[in-house]
Design a protein around this motif. Structure first.
Motif, PDB file in Angstrom:
ATOM      1  N   ARG A  30     -15.258  67.940  52.635  1.00  0.00           N
ATOM      2  CA  ARG A  30     -15.587  67.991  51.205  1.00  0.00           C
ATOM      3  C   ARG A  30     -16.893  68.739  50.972  1.00  0.00           C
ATOM      4  N   GLN A  31     -17.890  68.420  51.796  1.00  0.00           N
ATOM      5  CA  GLN A  31     -19.198  69.069  51.582  1.00  0.00           C
ATOM      6  C   GLN A  31     -19.212  70.504  52.102  1.00  0.00           C
ATOM      7  N   GLY A  32     -18.452  70.757  53.153  1.00  0.00           N
ATOM      8  CA  GLY A  32     -18.436  72.098  53.734  1.00  0.00           C
ATOM      9  C   GLY A  32     -17.574  73.062  52.927  1.00  0.00           C
ATOM     10  N   ASN A  50      -6.612  63.567  55.259  1.00  0.00           N
ATOM     11  CA  ASN A  50      -7.534  64.569  54.720  1.00  0.00           C
ATOM     12  C   ASN A  50      -6.860  65.510  53.730  1.00  0.00           C
ATOM     13  N   VAL A  51      -5.549  65.643  53.823  1.00  0.00           N
ATOM     14  CA  VAL A  51      -4.801  66.370  52.786  1.00  0.00           C
ATOM     15  C   VAL A  51      -5.031  65.651  51.453  1.00  0.00           C
ATOM     16  N   LEU A  52      -4.873  64.331  51.479  1.00  0.00           N
ATOM     17  CA  LEU A  52      -5.024  63.554  50.249  1.00  0.00           C
ATOM     18  C   LEU A  52      -6.486  63.523  49.796  1.00  0.00           C
ATOM     19  N   SER A  53      -7.397  63.487  50.754  1.00  0.00           N
ATOM     20  CA  SER A  53      -8.811  63.494  50.377  1.00  0.00           C
ATOM     21  C   SER A  53      -9.175  64.807  49.681  1.00  0.00           C
ATOM     22  N   LEU A  54      -8.654  65.925  50.179  1.00  0.00           N
ATOM     23  CA  LEU A  54      -8.966  67.216  49.534  1.00  0.00           C
ATOM     24  C   LEU A  54      -8.285  67.311  48.167  1.00  0.00           C
ATOM     25  N   GLY A  55      -7.122  66.697  48.040  1.00  0.00           N
ATOM     26  CA  GLY A  55      -6.481  66.602  46.720  1.00  0.00           C
ATOM     27  C   GLY A  55      -7.359  65.787  45.779  1.00  0.00           C
ATOM     28  N   LEU A  56      -7.870  64.674  46.280  1.00  0.00           N
ATOM     29  CA  LEU A  56      -8.744  63.826  45.454  1.00  0.00           C
ATOM     30  C   LEU A  56     -10.050  64.529  45.107  1.00  0.00           C
ATOM     31  N   LEU A 265      -2.346  61.684  40.494  1.00  0.00           N
ATOM     32  CA  LEU A 265      -2.421  63.059  39.983  1.00  0.00           C
ATOM     33  C   LEU A 265      -2.496  64.046  41.149  1.00  0.00           C
ATOM     34  N   ALA A 266      -3.304  63.693  42.160  1.00  0.00           N
ATOM     35  CA  ALA A 266      -3.481  64.595  43.303  1.00  0.00           C
ATOM     36  C   ALA A 266      -2.166  64.745  44.079  1.00  0.00           C
TER      37      ALA A 266
END
Ligand SMILES: C[S@@+](CC[C@H](N)C(=O)[O-])C[C@H]1O[C@@H](n2cnc3c(N)ncnc32)[C@H](O)[C@@H]1O
Length: 365
Positions: A30-32, A50-56, A265-266
């Motif tokens: 997320r930060q990078g 992490n797919v879902l985290s990047l969607g979020l 939504l993501a």
């Protein structure tokens, strides 16, 4: 572009659930990657966390790719639970709540793509036992806590470590009571190359590893995690030591109750593709941000450079790619400008602690 079949393609394409959670700190991604609402993201699927985290994080779209159909089936299961149900359905089917995962599975089965439904129909046993910790790697990792930690540590040490309010207090406890000579010896043996290759990963995944003392390396990194990150903020270490995330509000982003509405939504913006990254890439894109796990680990330096160049070509100017190296160095090369200062400083806080380095490269404009 070179074919990975000569490397580990055949092995990793088999439908065995190798990873049931993602042991790669999503905060670094997320930060990078600094996801913007217009970003189209490409991400190795693995267990999908992490797919879902990047969607979020607000990406426009996330395309998840994995050559192992068991991994894409796991993400499809999570997506179907989110689409068709409530938060209770999601944690229920994953085995993180009371009640039968099988009942939750029945309720969402018809919403799964045919391949994923066929996979889960054949693997109901994985669901029954709680799929989130049922991968081959997780079974191995958690075997350490189950079979060895109970002998090595006082019963209440884990709880006292989690309750420590400062990293200094946690470090003192760990160094004083956790890091005994017996612990060091057992940990280095259990997470050494021979045992890991036989039970947790696979000999082929070590093909390019040159470091002889894999167990010693993991022990040093684990000691770093126990003395530099707080367990109460680090679900990766909590899961590693206890086979549980603990409170889900401090667990993986997709499992936090407070994220569930955003997750709905993501989830609608996630596309799942089963195939080898470098072969399916040309059918999708262009992309703005990419997260590639440690996929270059399994490639020769020549093949890694070749694949990286192919990936970079699928990104818009200014796009960013991120990846980890576990045991094999595969730094930024060729078409990408390294963002080493940012990547190194993020790695210094890497809660998932296994990795020797984290890399960020930018596609020139
Ligand atoms: C790269 S592995 C890493 C897991 C862990 N860090 C390790 O080293 O054991 C994560 C996922 O990437 C997938 N994968 C690896 N190389 C790939 C490729 N070239 N194309 C598509 N998926 C790939 C694997 O199937 C797996 O599910």
């Amino acid at each position: 572009m070179s074919d990975l079949r000569s490397e580990v393609g055949d092995l990793l394409s088999q439908a065995t659930l190798r990873y049931s959670m993602v042991w790669e700190d999503d905060e670094l991604l997320r930060q990078g990657l600094r996801i913007a609402p217009t970003d189209d993201v490409l991400c190795i699927c693995s267990a999908g966390d992490n797919v879902l985290s990047l969607g979020l994080a607000g990406a426009n779209t996330v395309t998840a790719v994995d050559m192992n159909p068991a991994q894409t089936a796991l993400l499809e299961l999570k997506l179907a639970a989110v689409r068709t149900g409530s938060y209770e359905r999601l944690v229920g089917v994953l085995g993180l709540a009371d009640g039968a995962p099988r009942e939750h599975y029945r309720a969402l089965r018809d919403d799964l793509p045919a391949d994923a439904a066929a996979f889960w129909d054949e693997h109901l046993d994985l669901l029954e036992g709680g799929v989130v910790f049922a991968g081959r790697l997780e079974t191995y990792i958690l075997g350490f806590a189950r079979a060895h930690l109970a002998e090595l540590w006082p019963d209440d040490l884990f709880d006292r470590l989690v309750r420590a309010t400062t990293v200094e207090a946690q470090a003192t406890l760990f160094l004083g009571e956790g890091l005994t000579a017996d612990f060091e010896e057992r940990f280095s043996w259990y997470f050494g190359r021979e045992q890991m290759a036989a039970n947790g990963r696979d000999p082929a995944q070590f093909r390019h590893v040159q470091d002889g003392d894999v167990g010693g390396y993991f022990l040093r990194r684990f000691t770093w995690a126990m003395t530099h990150t707080r367990l109460r903020d680090n679900f990766y270490v909590r899961a590693f030591l206890s086979g549980s995330y603990g409170p889900l509000e401090s667990g993986p982003a997709y499992l936090r109750p407070s994220n569930f509405e955003a997750l709905r939504l993501a989830a609608a913006r996630v596309r799942v593709v089963t195939g080898q990254m470098e072969q399916v890439l040309s059918q999708y894109g262009p992309f703005d941000k990419g997260a590639f796990s440690d996929m270059f680990e399994y490639m020769s330096p020549e093949l890694a450079a070749d694949v990286l160049a192919g990936l970079a070509a699928a990104f818009r100017p200014g796009g960013r790619l991120a990846w980890w190296c576990l045991l094999v160095p595969r730094p930024v090369k060729g078409a990408l400008t390294p963002l080493d200062g940012l990547a190194d400083s993020l790695w210094e806080g890497d809660r998932s602690w296994f990795y020797r380095s984290f890399h960020l490269g930018e596609v020139s404009g």
